[in-house]
Design a protein around this motif. Structure first.
Motif, mmCIF file in Angstrom:
data_model
loop_
_atom_site.group_PDB
_atom_site.id
_atom_site.type_symbol
_atom_site.label_atom_id
_atom_site.label_comp_id
_atom_site.label_asym_id
_atom_site.label_seq_id
_atom_site.Cartn_x
_atom_site.Cartn_y
_atom_site.Cartn_z
ATOM 1 N N CYS A 146 0.838 -1.201 0.000
ATOM 2 C CA CYS A 146 0.000 0.000 0.000
ATOM 3 C C CYS A 146 0.874 1.254 0.000
ATOM 4 N N PRO A 147 0.738 2.123 -0.991
ATOM 5 C CA PRO A 147 1.577 3.326 -1.038
ATOM 6 C C PRO A 147 1.353 4.225 0.186
ATOM 7 N N ALA A 148 0.125 4.228 0.692
ATOM 8 C CA ALA A 148 -0.156 5.072 1.850
ATOM 9 C C ALA A 148 0.632 4.585 3.056
ATOM 10 N N LEU A 158 -2.979 4.834 7.367
ATOM 11 C CA LEU A 158 -3.916 3.848 6.817
ATOM 12 C C LEU A 158 -3.279 2.460 6.693
ATOM 13 N N PRO A 207 -4.771 -1.058 5.034
ATOM 14 C CA PRO A 207 -5.951 -1.691 4.451
ATOM 15 C C PRO A 207 -6.397 -2.931 5.223
ATOM 16 N N CYS A 237 -6.438 7.042 1.512
ATOM 17 C CA CYS A 237 -6.373 6.034 0.442
ATOM 18 C C CYS A 237 -6.381 6.713 -0.932
ATOM 19 N N THR A 238 -5.531 6.205 -1.829
ATOM 20 C CA THR A 238 -5.507 6.760 -3.181
ATOM 21 C C THR A 238 -6.311 5.897 -4.146
ATOM 22 N N THR A 239 -7.015 4.914 -3.627
ATOM 23 C CA THR A 239 -7.775 3.938 -4.425
ATOM 24 C C THR A 239 -6.921 3.365 -5.559
ATOM 25 N N MET A 251 -5.646 0.402 -5.623
ATOM 26 C CA MET A 251 -5.980 -1.015 -5.806
ATOM 27 C C MET A 251 -4.792 -1.941 -5.614
ATOM 28 N N ALA A 252 -3.684 -1.437 -5.082
ATOM 29 C CA ALA A 252 -2.545 -2.327 -4.846
ATOM 30 C C ALA A 252 -2.927 -3.397 -3.839
ATOM 31 N N CYS A 253 -3.697 -3.011 -2.837
ATOM 32 C CA CYS A 253 -4.092 -3.991 -1.820
ATOM 33 C C CYS A 253 -4.951 -5.082 -2.439
ATOM 34 N N VAL A 312 -10.890 -1.539 -0.577
ATOM 35 C CA VAL A 312 -11.178 -0.218 -1.122
ATOM 36 C C VAL A 312 -12.670 0.083 -1.141
ATOM 37 N N ILE A 323 -13.548 1.303 2.128
ATOM 38 C CA ILE A 323 -13.070 2.660 2.377
ATOM 39 C C ILE A 323 -13.981 3.665 1.676
HETATM 40 S S1 SF4 Z 1 -6.147 1.332 -2.595
HETATM 41 FE FE1 SF4 Z 1 -5.350 -0.070 -1.042
HETATM 42 S S2 SF4 Z 1 -3.138 -0.056 -1.413
HETATM 43 FE FE2 SF4 Z 1 -3.969 1.743 -2.453
HETATM 44 S S3 SF4 Z 1 -3.803 3.400 -0.970
HETATM 45 FE FE3 SF4 Z 1 -5.845 2.515 -0.727
HETATM 46 S S4 SF4 Z 1 -5.613 1.006 0.880
HETATM 47 FE FE4 SF4 Z 1 -3.561 1.465 0.157
#
Ligand code: SF4
Ligand code: SF4
Lengths: 291, 647
Positions: free
Chosen positions: B284-286, B293, B295, B329-331, B333-335, B346, B349
């Motif tokens: 997760c970049p966050a 955050l 996930p 969250c930047t949505t 989708m890495a998680c 997501v 969230i």
């Molecule tokens: S989409 Fe998932 S991986 Fe990306 S920032 Fe949000 S919680 Fe983290």
């Protein structure tokens, strides 16, 4: 406590992308209909008060037909309680508008009237002060914050006087205040409130049919004198170089006839009227009519 | 479950992780095939109940059993040896492995008549029985949970259902010891055929062993692995039906959720299926940028509430999930991409955001002007529809109208293309390419509105709906073959989210179109460009929509370009930090995500980074400037690069 916020629905022209000289080069997309942002700021002041004292009742008052229903409903959803409409279809000047509003306000009997400082389309900024005059209530223009005393008898307002200067005034209530953009907040309605607002009816202020619509105000358009009053082709070579450059820049050696009026507001107004009369901008007949 | 998807996924993983994938496949196949088709089982079935089915030859089942046992050892060794997996392994994982492997090992030993046939046979029957019962219990428990959402998970199940079930089981087991076949169920009766002659010492061992395992299973049942046995399986089966990153529409009057009572069963399933493996956190970049955050924690917190939930529990989730968490969250989708059991943190969230925005009025202040602009002007920049065609300048771009209602390609411009000065140049490049290739195209012009992606990802569903409906209405007026856009966010919304609102369009990303134009020789990159180039895959293009090849193919088509791939690339790309409305949110906690990405790019030594998204371009530009590289790194859009090389 009852607060009335006067709302004007405006047509904001933000671009001129049309090709038609007839319509002043306006295309349909160049305009949006919205509520005057200054009025939204006025609503914000009322809502901030309501946050503190939930028993406050906020009434929106519009003059003329409903144009932007969505936005009016949005205002209701933000926390205003009722929407009143004065039915009136003629196009009116500021003074007549104020007259209508004043009559409606007399029947609604609010403790405080808030208006936008001016409307974004006409930018006259007169309705609020006419309104105060007709209601015979104190008036403060361009306020940005408002605090109520505990007994709801007086209000302390801060107004902006341009160039960053602020003025803090106390006024007794009921009163009319016009609101500047400094009070603007980005309040958002919740979905529930929006749903509630969507089914709210528009109340009508009735019994105003006898209001006179006769034109009582005359507007004359006076273009200010251009700084280049006399065209000088070549500066007089007798003059010193400094004066010659000045001459080129200003166009003439005409002296500015400026007169600065000092003293109390009353004195200034009398001075202005006599100046206008002196220069023939006001004819005695007009002065009579507007009284 | 779609067959195509399953096969593709299996192939993909076989190539990437051959040992693990093959082992898992063999294990699961053996797990189902052996018990049903073992010769001995079928014979037993025939003698006791009088019916049966064809069985597999002994040699086959024997070999398969051996393979299954080997697979179990591979799983064990993997858990013991691999550091990052070991860290995540708890006692429950070993228990599960033991539970699953025991019937096979004991059965194998018994079959081959090693020293003590009876001992192993009894062991085999018992371990098999335990496995079956625990599986049944776990599934029963799971079904109960879904029949009644408000089920008091911990108390009722743990204390009543489970204990009662286990007591009944004990009775059955002890019953067949005491009374023989007539007491027990099929498995027990099979065992009793052989059992009478077992010695008292053996019986003691059996009992002791049995109850030890049983006690262990009882303790682990509700909180441990068996939850995921059922939940994760269903989740994995269900997964192909979902499009990654596609948000669901909300029912009328609903506003996301704040209590678990309003979660859909799918969302509950997600929370239940999470095995806390931590893969999402690693990617997760966050989290990497030090934002508050996690996930996995979102899911675990929701699951915590599910466990406590007893119908009366309406405590808001906002008391345990902070606003900082959901607005970080930047949505990207890495998680979702990395989760082994296909959960989706997501959409939770986003639903939490929806609640905050539309119910609590808690949309962060800094994005409100943007949302207001969308309401009033229909674009994120507040410039108004009248200026939507300003970017065209003196290019010849046809605008669709009543007289000109037909075209091949509808070029979707979007707010960035129309108003972001940096990106308008990219759109002008696109126009040059299209004209050069002789593609007939047109734009919607002033009738276009924001696609609504940003509003939607900030939880403002109402604004999204009105924008999207407006767009669909406009688009439907014209006939065209496909919509082409440069912005992956517009692309995603138009392609996957508009169909829910009645707008089914054929949408294509510009990089795909340009690639096909190059392939068909409609455009030829003539001018070589000497540079070492690296590629930043936009999340909504690479990961979410799996469009990664076009950028690479286009780059390779230009002479002199050498590609140096980054570590995080393709579907595994690293977010630029602008998605999910982050472009307009203040980023005050932790580091800036774009700075991290920019550093990765600068460290790669490339002198140019190519991307295909207006947000990525802005963020990378900023990030690279902030990183102050010794060697200048230029951020360009793939379209610009092509346009400059076709002359
Ligand atoms: S989409 Fe998932 S991986 Fe990306 S920032 Fe949000 S919680 Fe983290
Ligand atoms: S959400 Fe998925 S990746 Fe994250 S911890 Fe849970 S199972 Fe692992």
């Amino acid at each position: 406590m009852k607060i009335i916020v006067c709302i004007k629905q405006i047509c904001q022209t933000y671009a001129q992308t049309g090709v038609d000289a007839e319509t002043h080069y306006l295309a349909p997309e160049d305009q949006i209909f919205r509520i005057n942002p200054y009025d939204e700021a006025a609503l914000e002041i009322a809502l901030t008060l309501k946050d503190k004292h939930p028993d406050i009742e906020i009434i929106l008052l519009i003059l003329g037909p409903v144009i932007v229903e969505d936005e009016l409903k949005r205002c209701l959803a933000l926390g205003a309680d009722y929407l009143y409409q004065i039915e009136q279809s003629a196009s009116l000047g500021s003074q007549d508008k104020a007259k209508f509003l004043a009559r409606a306000l007399e029947t609604l009997a609010p403790d405080l009237v808030l208006c936008g400082k001016e409307s974004m389309d006409r930018q006259n900024g007169q309705v609020a002060c006419f309104l105060a005059e007709f209601l015979n209530q104190p008036f403060v223009s361009a306020i940005e914050t408002l605090n109520m005393s505990n007994d709801n008898k007086t209000a302390v307002v801060q107004r902006s006087c341009g160039r960053g200067a602020r003025q803090i005034l106390q006024s007794c209530l009921p009163a009319v205040f016009s609101v500047d953009m400094g009070a603007y907040g980005f309040r958002m309605p919740t979905l529930k409130a929006q749903a509630r607002a969507d089914i709210q009816p528009v109340h009508h202020v009735t019994g105003l049919s006898d209001a006179s619509t006769g034109k009582s105000m005359v507007t004359s358009y006076i273009s200010p004198p251009c700084p280049r009053t006399k065209r000088t082709l070549a500066p007089d070579s007798d003059l010193a170089s400094f004066d010659r450059i000045k001459l080129l820049l200003t166009g003439s050696r005409m002296k500015k006839k400026t007169q600065i009026l000092d003293g109390s507001p009353e004195f200034q107004v009398t001075g202005m009227i006599s100046f206008l009369k002196e220069h023939g901008f006001l004819t005695p007949a007009q002065t009579q009519k507007s009284k | 479950m779609s067959l195509k998807y399953s096969l593709k996924s299996i192939l993909h993983w076989t190539i990437k992780r051959p040992v693990m994938t093959v082992a898992t496949l063999i294990f699961h196949a053996g797990f189902i095939v052996i018990p049903f088709f073992l010769n001995a089982h079928v014979i037993l079935l025939k003698t006791t109940w009088g019916f049966g089915w064809p069985s597999l030859p002994e040699s086959v089942t024997d070999a398969l059993t051996l393979l299954v046992i080997i697979c179990c050892f591979i799983f064990l060794i993997r858990r013991l040896v691999l550091r990052n997996i070991n860290d995540l392994t708890g006692a429950s994982n070993y228990w599960l492995l033991l539970l699953a492997a025991a019937p096979f090992i004991t059965g194998f030993l018994a079959h081959h008549h090693t020293d003590n046939y009876h001992f192993w046979l009894v062991f085999h029957i018992l371990s098999g029985e335990i496995l079956l019962v625990t599986l049944l219990l776990s599934i029963g428990l799971f079904i109960l949970r879904y029949l009644n959402k408000k089920f008091n998970y911990e108390k009722i199940i743990f204390h009543r259902f489970l204990i009662a079930g286990l007591m009944g089981l004990c009775l059955v087991i002890t019953g067949f010891y005491a009374k023989g076949p007539e007491w027990a169920w099929p498995v027990g009766s099979m065992a009793s055929l052989i059992l009478p002659r077992s010695s008292p010492g053996l019986q003691f061992i059996l009992n002791a062993h049995f109850f030890l395992v049983l006690a262990g299973a009882a303790v682990l049942m509700p909180s441990g692995f068996l939850r995921h046995v059922s939940a994760s399986t269903i989740n994995i089966v269900y997964w192909p039906k979902r499009q990654m990153g596609k948000l669901g529409t909300i029912a009328k009057g609903k506003t996301g959720f704040n209590t678990i009572a309003s979660l859909s069963w799918k969302q509950l399933l997600d929370a239940e299926a999470c095995v806390s493996c931590g893969k999402c956190i690693e990617n997760c970049p966050a989290v990497i940028a030090g934002k508050p955050l996690y996930p996995e924690k979102i899911l675990q917190k929701i699951f915590g509430q599910i466990k406590q939930g007893n119908g009366k529990n309406t405590e808001g989730l906002n008391t345990i999930i902070s606003n900082d968490e959901i607005w970080s969250c930047t949505t990207c989708m890495a998680c979702v991409h990395h989760c082994p059991v296909y959960t989706d943190p997501v959409d939770k969230i986003i639903d939490l955001r929806r609640h905050q925005t539309m119910c609590e009025n808690a949309l962060p202040k800094e994005v409100r002007p943007m949302i207001r602009n969308l309401e009033l002007f229909g674009d994120t920049h507040g410039k108004g529809p009248a200026h939507r065609t300003d970017w065209i300048q003196d290019n010849e771009v046809a605008v669709l109208s009543r007289d000109h209602f037909q075209t091949d390609v509808l070029l979707w411009v979007g707010c960035s293309g129309a108003f972001n000065p940096r990106y308008t140049t990219v759109y002008r490049s696109m126009v040059r390419i299209l004209i050069h290739a002789g593609v007939e195209f047109a734009v919607l012009g002033k009738k276009e509105r924001c696609c609504g992606d940003q509003a939607r990802r900030l939880g403002q569903e109402t604004v999204f709906n009105s924008l999207a409906k407006n767009n669909i209405h406009e688009i439907k007026k014209y006939t065209f073959k496909k919509i082409v856009t440069l912005c992956p966010h517009c692309f995603h919304s138009l392609k996957h989210e508009y169909p829910d609102l009645g707008g089914q369009f054929d949408v294509m990303h510009a990089s795909e179109l340009v690639q096909s134009l190059i392939k068909e020789n409609k455009i030829t990159p003539r001018y070589p460009r000497k540079s070492l180039l690296t590629i930043h895959d936009p999340c909504y293009l690479g990961r979410v929509n799996k469009i990664v090849e076009p950028i690479r193919k286009i780059s390779r088509a230009i002479d002199g370009i050498e590609i140096k791939e980054l570590e995080h690339r393709r579907e595994n790309g690293f977010c630029c930090g602008a998605g999910g409305g982050q472009m307009w949110l203040h980023d005050s906690i932790g580091r800036h995500i774009n700075h991290i990405r920019a550093e990765q790019i600068v460290d790669s030594g490339a002198d140019m980074v190519v991307t295909a998204c207006p947000y990525c371009l802005t963020m990378l530009d900023d990030g690279i400037n902030a990183a102050e590289p010794k060697k200048p790194v230029e951020a360009v859009d793939i379209i610009e690069m092509v346009a400059s090389s076709i002359g």
